[in-house]
Write a protein that holds these residues in place. Structure first.
Motif, mmCIF file in Angstrom:
data_model
loop_
_atom_site.group_PDB
_atom_site.id
_atom_site.type_symbol
_atom_site.label_atom_id
_atom_site.label_comp_id
_atom_site.label_asym_id
_atom_site.label_seq_id
_atom_site.Cartn_x
_atom_site.Cartn_y
_atom_site.Cartn_z
ATOM 1 N N LYS A 14 -67.844 34.903 16.685
ATOM 2 C CA LYS A 14 -66.915 34.923 15.552
ATOM 3 C C LYS A 14 -65.497 35.224 16.023
ATOM 4 O O LYS A 14 -64.530 34.609 15.557
ATOM 5 N N ARG A 15 -65.363 36.160 16.971
ATOM 6 C CA ARG A 15 -64.035 36.478 17.523
ATOM 7 C C ARG A 15 -63.468 35.287 18.277
ATOM 8 O O ARG A 15 -62.274 34.982 18.169
ATOM 9 N N GLN A 16 -64.310 34.616 19.041
ATOM 10 C CA GLN A 16 -63.855 33.435 19.779
ATOM 11 C C GLN A 16 -63.353 32.368 18.813
ATOM 12 O O GLN A 16 -62.287 31.778 19.043
ATOM 13 N N ALA A 17 -64.097 32.114 17.748
ATOM 14 C CA ALA A 17 -63.695 31.103 16.773
ATOM 15 C C ALA A 17 -62.381 31.495 16.107
ATOM 16 O O ALA A 17 -61.507 30.642 15.884
ATOM 17 N N GLU A 18 -62.217 32.767 15.798
ATOM 18 C CA GLU A 18 -60.982 33.238 15.176
ATOM 19 C C GLU A 18 -59.786 33.013 16.107
ATOM 20 O O GLU A 18 -58.729 32.546 15.680
ATOM 21 N N SER A 23 -54.981 29.690 17.559
ATOM 22 C CA SER A 23 -54.300 28.844 18.536
ATOM 23 C C SER A 23 -54.046 27.451 17.972
ATOM 24 O O SER A 23 -52.974 26.872 18.165
ATOM 25 N N GLU A 24 -55.026 26.921 17.273
ATOM 26 C CA GLU A 24 -54.883 25.587 16.690
ATOM 27 C C GLU A 24 -53.817 25.573 15.591
ATOM 28 O O GLU A 24 -53.055 24.619 15.478
ATOM 29 N N LYS A 25 -53.773 26.638 14.794
ATOM 30 C CA LYS A 25 -52.744 26.736 13.760
ATOM 31 C C LYS A 25 -51.355 26.805 14.386
ATOM 32 O O LYS A 25 -50.407 26.210 13.877
ATOM 33 N N ALA A 26 -51.249 27.523 15.506
ATOM 34 C CA ALA A 26 -49.974 27.621 16.209
ATOM 35 C C ALA A 26 -49.525 26.258 16.741
ATOM 36 O O ALA A 26 -48.327 26.006 16.890
ATOM 37 N N GLU A 27 -50.484 25.387 17.012
ATOM 38 C CA GLU A 27 -50.180 24.028 17.472
ATOM 39 C C GLU A 27 -49.804 23.103 16.315
ATOM 40 O O GLU A 27 -49.468 21.946 16.539
ATOM 41 N N ALA A 34 -58.063 23.426 11.796
ATOM 42 C CA ALA A 34 -58.148 24.498 12.788
ATOM 43 C C ALA A 34 -59.513 25.172 12.740
ATOM 44 O O ALA A 34 -60.119 25.439 13.786
ATOM 45 N N GLU A 35 -60.017 25.430 11.539
ATOM 46 C CA GLU A 35 -61.331 26.066 11.410
ATOM 47 C C GLU A 35 -62.431 25.142 11.931
ATOM 48 O O GLU A 35 -63.329 25.569 12.662
ATOM 49 N N ARG A 36 -62.352 23.868 11.597
ATOM 50 C CA ARG A 36 -63.353 22.901 12.047
ATOM 51 C C ARG A 36 -63.370 22.804 13.572
ATOM 52 O O ARG A 36 -64.430 22.847 14.196
ATOM 53 N N ILE A 37 -62.201 22.719 14.170
ATOM 54 C CA ILE A 37 -62.095 22.635 15.626
ATOM 55 C C ILE A 37 -62.631 23.910 16.285
ATOM 56 O O ILE A 37 -63.342 23.853 17.294
ATOM 57 N N ALA A 38 -62.299 25.064 15.697
ATOM 58 C CA ALA A 38 -62.733 26.343 16.273
ATOM 59 C C ALA A 38 -64.255 26.439 16.318
ATOM 60 O O ALA A 38 -64.833 26.767 17.359
ATOM 61 N N TRP A 39 -64.918 26.143 15.199
ATOM 62 C CA TRP A 39 -66.378 26.271 15.173
ATOM 63 C C TRP A 39 -67.051 25.184 15.999
ATOM 64 O O TRP A 39 -68.090 25.416 16.623
ATOM 65 N N ALA A 40 -66.454 23.994 16.054
ATOM 66 C CA ALA A 40 -67.015 22.941 16.905
ATOM 67 C C ALA A 40 -66.954 23.357 18.366
ATOM 68 O O ALA A 40 -67.887 23.099 19.140
ATOM 69 N N THR A 41 -65.867 24.024 18.741
ATOM 70 C CA THR A 41 -65.713 24.484 20.120
ATOM 71 C C THR A 41 -66.742 25.561 20.453
ATOM 72 O O THR A 41 -67.380 25.524 21.511
#
Length: 62
Positions: A14-18, A23-27, A34-41
Motif C-alpha cells: 500500500k505504501r509503495q502504491a501511494e 510520483s505519477e501525479k507529479a508527472e 495515477a492510481e491505476r498505474i500505481a496499482w498495476a505497478t
C-alpha cells in the motif's frame, strides 16, 4: 472480494502504491490514471496481494 478491494495487500504494498501514485501525479497524470498505474505497478512487481505459503507435502520423498 469485489474488484478494487485493496484489503488483501500488505502495508508495504500500500505504501509503495501511494508513493508511485504521488510520483505519477507529479508527472502530470490525472488522479485516476495515477492510481491505476500505481496499482498495476505493484501487481506487476509482487503478483497481487498477500500470498499464502506453499503447502508442504509430508509424503513427498526427500
Amino acid at each position: 472480494m469485489p474488484r478494487g478491494d485493496k484489503s488483501s495487500y500488505t502495508d508495504k504494498q500500500k505504501r509503495q502504491a501511494e508513493h508511485i501514485e504521488e510520483s505519477e501525479k507529479a508527472e502530470g497524470r490525472s488522479d485516476e490514471a495515477a492510481e491505476r498505474i500505481a496499482w498495476a505497478t505493484v501487481n506487476k512487481q509482487d503478483g497481487g496481494g498477500r500470498k499464502r505459503p506453499a503447502k508442504k507435502d509430508s509424503k513427498a520423498p526427500r
